[in-house]
Design a protein around this motif. Structure first.
Motif, PDB file in Angstrom:
ATOM      1  N   GLY A   1      34.863 -26.751  98.425  1.00 33.08           N
ATOM      2  CA  GLY A   1      33.549 -26.177  98.633  1.00 33.08           C
ATOM      3  C   GLY A   1      32.894 -26.662  99.911  1.00 33.08           C
TER       4      GLY A   1
ATOM      5  N   LEU B   1      39.340 -16.778  93.170  1.00 31.13           N
ATOM      6  CA  LEU B   1      39.613 -17.813  94.166  1.00 31.13           C
ATOM      7  C   LEU B   1      41.042 -17.701  94.672  1.00 31.13           C
ATOM      8  N   GLU B   2      41.200 -17.923  95.962  1.00 33.21           N
ATOM      9  CA  GLU B   2      42.500 -17.975  96.616  1.00 33.21           C
ATOM     10  C   GLU B   2      42.592 -19.296  97.365  1.00 33.21           C
TER      11      GLU B   2
ATOM     12  N   ARG C   1      34.918 -17.017  93.713  1.00 37.68           N
ATOM     13  CA  ARG C   1      34.464 -17.496  95.015  1.00 37.68           C
ATOM     14  C   ARG C   1      32.952 -17.279  95.117  1.00 37.68           C
TER      15      ARG C   1
ATOM     16  N   VAL D   1      42.475 -21.968 100.126  1.00 35.48           N
ATOM     17  CA  VAL D   1      41.619 -22.110 101.307  1.00 35.48           C
ATOM     18  C   VAL D   1      41.996 -23.346 102.082  1.00 35.48           C
TER      19      VAL D   1
ATOM     20  N   GLU E   1      28.806 -24.746  97.476  1.00 36.80           N
ATOM     21  CA  GLU E   1      29.349 -23.417  97.199  1.00 36.80           C
ATOM     22  C   GLU E   1      30.871 -23.488  97.225  1.00 36.80           C
TER      23      GLU E   1
ATOM     24  N   VAL F   1      39.350 -27.204  93.306  1.00 36.95           N
ATOM     25  CA  VAL F   1      38.672 -26.239  94.170  1.00 36.95           C
ATOM     26  C   VAL F   1      37.995 -26.975  95.319  1.00 36.95           C
TER      27      VAL F   1
ATOM     28  N   THR G   1      34.541 -22.358  97.770  1.00 38.41           N
ATOM     29  CA  THR G   1      35.162 -21.460  98.744  1.00 38.41           C
ATOM     30  C   THR G   1      36.577 -21.036  98.377  1.00 38.41           C
ATOM     31  N   GLY G   2      37.279 -21.851  97.607  1.00 38.45           N
ATOM     32  CA  GLY G   2      38.654 -21.487  97.259  1.00 38.45           C
ATOM     33  C   GLY G   2      39.394 -22.600  96.560  1.00 38.45           C
TER      34      GLY G   2
END
Length: 179
Positions: free
Chosen positions: A150, A176-177, A99, A179, A111, A148, A113-114
């Motif tokens: 972002g 990462l989890e 993350r 999101v 960026e 992923v 985020t998850g």
């Protein structure tokens, strides 16, 4: 192999797949210009139903073309943009990134985020596909493989064939989890 973008997508309507574009414009703090998921607060329908005031940590969705190659080799017909991603990548193991990883792509910066959670719509799209979108981590927890998400830190135009420059966050690195 260098990390690069192989295709970009957007859709103004909430639907499962997104249309391929020559370029997309990322807008700082919002997401992909003209995309149904752009905004300061969450736009994903199930998350809006739970709490529409949540910050939008899902402004841009990235998925690895290698995952699509893998499932297509199993007999599924899944093209770029079909799983709702904005950016299809090659040459980077997206789901192993921590993350806070940053991507410089085209003129923009994002960026991470998850992880994107695979939803039941995947099964409706291609029966049998959903089980290939969930693996298992070494700790036994489910590994969500559908890319992923972002947020846009710096806006700009992004196109296929743009390189992806990856900057990892400072330690400690956080896995990462969803999101």
């Amino acid at each position: 192999m260098k990390a690069e973008i192989v295709a970009v997508h957007a859709s103004p309507a909430h639907g499962f797949s997104k249309q391929r574009r020559d370029a997309i414009t990322l807008i700082e703090g919002l997401g992909v210009e003209g995309d149904a998921h752009a905004g300061v607060t969450v736009k994903h329908r199930s998350r809006v139903a739970a709490d529409p005031s949540q910050p939008n940590l899902r402004q841009v969705h990235f998925i690895a073309s290698e995952l699509l190659d893998e499932v297509n080799a199993l007999g599924f017909d899944v093209g770029f943009g079909a799983l709702g991603e904005n950016v299809t990548t090659r040459g980077i193991d997206l789901i192993s990134l921590p993350r806070g990883t940053r991507f410089a792509i085209g003129e923009a910066e994002v960026e991470i985020t998850g992880l994107r959670n695979p939803c039941s719509q995947i099964e409706a799209y291609r029966p049998g596909l959903l089980k290939h979108m969930i693996g298992k981590r070494t700790d036994g927890k489910p590994l969500l493989r559908t890319g992923v998400m972002g947020i846009v830190l710096k806006g700009g135009i992004v196109r296929a064939n743009d390189a992806i420059a990856v900057t990892l966050p400072e330690a400690p690195l956080v896995q990462l989890e969803r999101v």
